[in-house]
Design an enzyme around this catalytic site. Structure first.
Site, short mmCIF file in Angstrom:
data_model
loop_
_atom_site.label_atom_id
_atom_site.label_comp_id
_atom_site.label_asym_id
_atom_site.label_seq_id
_atom_site.Cartn_x
_atom_site.Cartn_y
_atom_site.Cartn_z
CG ASP A 38 -1.64 -13.54 -1.59
OD1 ASP A 38 -2.21 -14.16 -2.50
OD2 ASP A 38 -2.24 -12.90 -0.71
CG ASP A 73 -0.38 -2.60 -3.80
OD1 ASP A 73 -0.74 -3.13 -4.88
OD2 ASP A 73 -0.85 -1.51 -3.40
CG ASN A 100 -2.86 -15.30 -10.73
OD1 ASN A 100 -3.70 -15.82 -11.46
ND2 ASN A 100 -2.99 -15.30 -9.39
CE1 TYR A 171 -11.30 -10.11 -13.36
CE2 TYR A 171 -12.91 -10.96 -14.93
CZ TYR A 171 -11.77 -11.13 -14.17
OH TYR A 171 -11.10 -12.34 -14.21
CE LYS A 175 -8.25 -10.49 -15.19
NZ LYS A 175 -6.86 -10.80 -14.73
CB THR A 205 -10.98 -19.05 -8.12
OG1 THR A 205 -11.63 -17.96 -8.79
CG2 THR A 205 -10.18 -19.87 -9.12
#
Length: 293
Positions: A38, A73, A100, A171, A175, A205
């Site tokens: 993360d 990163d 992810n 986005y 994707k 989320t």
């Protein structure tokens, strides 16, 4: 009975919160040693000053599992390479990569800045490519040296990338690119014992809150059992697929496919194209509606 992922080593990117955190905990629960990555950024990709990866590692260790934190990163090529190396050096190898990590900067297309476009494409698309490239190179070397691993990659796409989503052009493009990357990687890495699939998770989320009503959406952890199975040796006959997970509903996405066709027998004349296209569209199924349309 042995745990589903006993003895396997996994990297989960963007695993400090939300869906990634749920994946890391689920993989560890099934016996995997996990590198919890993360980078510690906000939902818009801005520096947050801290990373929750250590908290996830502590939770895994408290339950008797093995884990280590990583703050790379994932869109930085060298840092992604070091992350793969950390997994190998810490746990003796690498078997699973769950890509992810990501964030959103939602804008209507005509309001999207160049910086916003570059940032979202970078973290999602390059952030999938860089870890996959270095993990793939590791698995190729292992195979060539007679140590072929039953390796698994689980990428993260989205309904926005498969059907489109109003207000999420950047986005959606990223994707969709991940879905295409999944198909190519599955073919190229299969010779080394690697399967590559993608999931399109639906969950409440940080990324979905505020964008639309999330009251009826599934929880992040509802997606993770599918990822755990895809990470296992049992899934070796499944590759190059995209699975959407929406609570209790599991859907195989069929993607682009050749539909009705017409051969003019020679170079098309512009005047003939319109009637031909309309005739072909009349034979083709209607596309699924874009989200938000």
């Amino acid at each position: 009975m042995a745990a589903l992922l006993e003895g396997r080593v996994a990297i989960v990117t963007g695993a400090g919160r939300g869906i990634g955190r749920a994946h890391a905990l689920e993989l560890a629960r099934h016996g995997a040693a996990v590198v919890v990555n993360d980078h510690g950024v906000t939902n818009a990709g801005e520096a947050a000053g801290d990373s929750p990866a250590d908290e996830v590692v502590a939770e895994i260790e408290a339950a008797g599992g093995r884990a280590v934190a990583n703050g790379a990163d994932v869109a930085d090529f060298a840092q992604a390479e070091a992350m793969v190396r950390q997994a190998v050096e810490t746990f003796g190898g690498l078997d699973v990569l769950v890509n992810n990590a990501g964030f959103v900067r939602d804008r209507m297309l005509v309001n999207t800045s160049e910086e916003e476009w570059d940032a979202v494409i970078r973290v999602h698309l390059k952030g999938h490519f860089a870890p996959l490239r270095h993990a793939g190179a590791y698995w190729r070397t292992e195979a060539k040296e007679g140590r072929q691993r039953a390796a698994r990659v689980v990428n993260t796409t989205s309904g926005a990338g498969l059907q489109g989503s109003v207000g999420q052009a950047t986005y959606s493009a990223a994707k969709a690119g991940i879905a295409g990357l999944t198909l190519v990687a599955a073919q190229e890495l299969g010779r080394y014992g690697v399967t590559v699939n993608a999931v399109a998770p639906v969950a409440k989320t940080r990324m979905t809150e505020g964008a639309f009503d999330t009251s009826a959406m599934a929880l992040p952890e509802d997606n993770s059992p599918v990822v755990a199975w895809l990470a296992s040796t049992d899934s070796g006959d499944v590759t190059g697929r995209v699975l959407e997970i929406d609570g209790s509903v599991l859907t195989v996405e069929t993607g682009w496919a050749h539909g009705p066709a017409r051969d003019a027998g020679a170079r098309w004349r512009a005047a003939d194209v319109g009637p031909a296209v309309r005739a072909l569209l009349a034979q083709a199924p209607e596309p699924e509606p874009v989200y938000g349309s």
